[in-house]
Design a protein around this motif. Structure first.
Motif, mmCIF file in Angstrom:
data_model
loop_
_atom_site.group_PDB
_atom_site.id
_atom_site.type_symbol
_atom_site.label_atom_id
_atom_site.label_comp_id
_atom_site.label_asym_id
_atom_site.label_seq_id
_atom_site.Cartn_x
_atom_site.Cartn_y
_atom_site.Cartn_z
ATOM 1 N N ALA A 23 0.840 -1.198 0.000
ATOM 2 C CA ALA A 23 0.000 0.000 0.000
ATOM 3 C C ALA A 23 0.874 1.247 0.000
ATOM 4 O O ALA A 23 1.998 1.228 0.500
ATOM 5 N N MET A 24 0.341 2.306 -0.569
ATOM 6 C CA MET A 24 1.014 3.610 -0.513
ATOM 7 C C MET A 24 0.013 4.629 -0.019
ATOM 8 O O MET A 24 -1.200 4.498 -0.251
ATOM 9 N N ALA A 25 0.523 5.631 0.656
ATOM 10 C CA ALA A 25 -0.385 6.581 1.287
ATOM 11 C C ALA A 25 0.262 7.947 1.405
ATOM 12 O O ALA A 25 1.486 8.084 1.301
ATOM 13 N N TRP A 26 -0.587 8.913 1.643
ATOM 14 C CA TRP A 26 -0.153 10.272 1.953
ATOM 15 C C TRP A 26 -0.637 10.624 3.363
ATOM 16 O O TRP A 26 -1.812 10.412 3.688
ATOM 17 N N TYR A 27 0.265 11.158 4.139
ATOM 18 C CA TYR A 27 -0.047 11.694 5.457
ATOM 19 C C TYR A 27 0.313 13.178 5.439
ATOM 20 O O TYR A 27 1.064 13.637 4.572
ATOM 21 N N ARG A 28 -0.206 13.915 6.408
ATOM 22 C CA ARG A 28 0.189 15.315 6.526
ATOM 23 C C ARG A 28 0.320 15.690 7.997
ATOM 24 O O ARG A 28 -0.306 15.088 8.865
ATOM 25 N N GLN A 29 1.168 16.689 8.219
ATOM 26 C CA GLN A 29 1.375 17.180 9.577
ATOM 27 C C GLN A 29 1.442 18.699 9.540
ATOM 28 O O GLN A 29 2.347 19.276 8.915
ATOM 29 N N ALA A 30 0.489 19.319 10.194
ATOM 30 C CA ALA A 30 0.454 20.770 10.311
ATOM 31 C C ALA A 30 1.192 21.184 11.583
ATOM 32 O O ALA A 30 1.322 20.382 12.518
ATOM 33 N N PRO A 31 1.668 22.409 11.652
ATOM 34 C CA PRO A 31 2.395 22.870 12.845
ATOM 35 C C PRO A 31 1.560 22.690 14.112
ATOM 36 O O PRO A 31 0.394 23.087 14.155
ATOM 37 N N GLY A 32 2.162 22.066 15.115
ATOM 38 C CA GLY A 32 1.484 21.870 16.383
ATOM 39 C C GLY A 32 0.468 20.754 16.405
ATOM 40 O O GLY A 32 -0.221 20.562 17.417
ATOM 41 N N LYS A 33 0.357 20.013 15.311
ATOM 42 C CA LYS A 33 -0.619 18.925 15.233
ATOM 43 C C LYS A 33 0.077 17.603 14.963
ATOM 44 O O LYS A 33 1.208 17.565 14.493
ATOM 45 N N GLU A 34 -0.632 16.511 15.246
ATOM 46 C CA GLU A 34 -0.090 15.191 14.976
ATOM 47 C C GLU A 34 -0.231 14.853 13.493
ATOM 48 O O GLU A 34 -1.094 15.393 12.793
ATOM 49 N N ARG A 35 0.627 13.934 13.054
ATOM 50 C CA ARG A 35 0.538 13.470 11.672
ATOM 51 C C ARG A 35 -0.767 12.719 11.482
ATOM 52 O O ARG A 35 -1.144 11.891 12.309
ATOM 53 N N GLU A 36 -1.453 12.972 10.372
ATOM 54 C CA GLU A 36 -2.731 12.311 10.109
ATOM 55 C C GLU A 36 -2.742 11.714 8.700
ATOM 56 O O GLU A 36 -2.105 12.238 7.784
ATOM 57 N N LEU A 37 -3.503 10.635 8.556
ATOM 58 C CA LEU A 37 -3.669 10.006 7.253
ATOM 59 C C LEU A 37 -4.557 10.889 6.379
ATOM 60 O O LEU A 37 -5.629 11.310 6.807
ATOM 61 N N VAL A 38 -4.116 11.135 5.149
ATOM 62 C CA VAL A 38 -4.907 11.888 4.181
ATOM 63 C C VAL A 38 -5.621 10.920 3.236
ATOM 64 O O VAL A 38 -6.825 10.994 3.048
ATOM 65 N N ALA A 39 -4.853 10.003 2.634
ATOM 66 C CA ALA A 39 -5.416 9.051 1.681
ATOM 67 C C ALA A 39 -4.471 7.882 1.530
ATOM 68 O O ALA A 39 -3.253 8.044 1.667
ATOM 69 N N ALA A 40 -5.039 6.720 1.227
ATOM 70 C CA ALA A 40 -4.235 5.513 1.035
ATOM 71 C C ALA A 40 -4.800 4.715 -0.122
ATOM 72 O O ALA A 40 -5.998 4.793 -0.416
ATOM 73 N N ILE A 41 -3.925 3.926 -0.747
ATOM 74 C CA ILE A 41 -4.352 3.068 -1.856
ATOM 75 C C ILE A 41 -3.620 1.749 -1.768
ATOM 76 O O ILE A 41 -2.404 1.701 -1.577
ATOM 77 N N GLY A 42 -4.371 0.652 -1.885
ATOM 78 C CA GLY A 42 -3.788 -0.667 -1.801
ATOM 79 C C GLY A 42 -3.296 -1.175 -3.143
ATOM 80 O O GLY A 42 -3.400 -0.505 -4.165
ATOM 81 N N SER A 43 -2.775 -2.402 -3.110
ATOM 82 C CA SER A 43 -2.165 -2.975 -4.311
ATOM 83 C C SER A 43 -3.181 -3.248 -5.409
ATOM 84 O O SER A 43 -2.829 -3.306 -6.585
ATOM 85 N N VAL A 44 -4.456 -3.423 -5.034
ATOM 86 C CA VAL A 44 -5.485 -3.677 -6.053
ATOM 87 C C VAL A 44 -6.341 -2.441 -6.301
ATOM 88 O O VAL A 44 -7.379 -2.530 -6.964
ATOM 89 N N GLY A 45 -5.913 -1.316 -5.756
ATOM 90 C CA GLY A 45 -6.581 -0.059 -6.071
ATOM 91 C C GLY A 45 -7.632 0.417 -5.094
ATOM 92 O O GLY A 45 -8.243 1.465 -5.312
ATOM 93 N N ARG A 46 -7.843 -0.313 -4.005
ATOM 94 C CA ARG A 46 -8.828 0.148 -3.029
ATOM 95 C C ARG A 46 -8.290 1.390 -2.336
ATOM 96 O O ARG A 46 -7.130 1.432 -1.935
ATOM 97 N N THR A 47 -9.149 2.394 -2.185
ATOM 98 C CA THR A 47 -8.719 3.671 -1.620
ATOM 99 C C THR A 47 -9.432 3.991 -0.315
ATOM 100 O O THR A 47 -10.521 3.478 -0.043
#
Length: 122
Positions: free
Chosen positions: A33-57
């Motif tokens: 799987a591959m994914a994007w996370y983001r972290q804003a100043p003063g905040k914890e890292r959060e999951l934005v979006a993920a996609i698996g090997s067969v395309g499930r998002t």
């Protein structure tokens, strides 16, 4: 060794669009799987979006309908198309590759990119 390199961040006005890219390099057999996370100043890292090997998002509620994740499994690259950007989307966006099998390493491993800054401001 596996490395993730992100690109595509920058400064954009509210309502604008950006496209992030992340390529995994190295002698890779497979990535679960591959994914994007983001972290804003003063905040914890959060999951934005993920996609698996067969395309499930999977998307965070805050980006549903605005962001689209896609993947090129041949190029080991993941993309994040971000539309209708809001100031609250401002953060460092990190790429993640999970369940990576590669030459020279036992089992599956996870990797992170160094991040790319996205700033949404007028």
């Amino acid at each position: 060794q596996v490395q993730l390199v992100e690109s595509g961040g920058g400064l954009v006005q509210p309502g604008g669009s950006l496209r992030l890219s992340c390529t995994a390099s190295g002698t890779i057999f497979s990535i679960k799987a591959m994914a994007w996370y983001r972290q804003a100043p003063g905040k914890e890292r959060e999951l934005v979006a993920a996609i698996g090997s067969v395309g499930r998002t999977n998307y965070a509620d805050s980006v549903k309908g605005r962001f689209t994740i896609s993947r090129d499994t041949v190029k080991n690259t993941v993309y994040l198309q971000m539309n209708s950007l809001k100031p609250e989307d401002t953060a460092v966006y990190h790429c993640n590759a999970a369940g990576v099998r590669s030459i020279g390493l036992v089992g599956e491993n996870d990797y992170w990119g160094q991040g790319t800054q996205v700033t949404v401001s007028s």
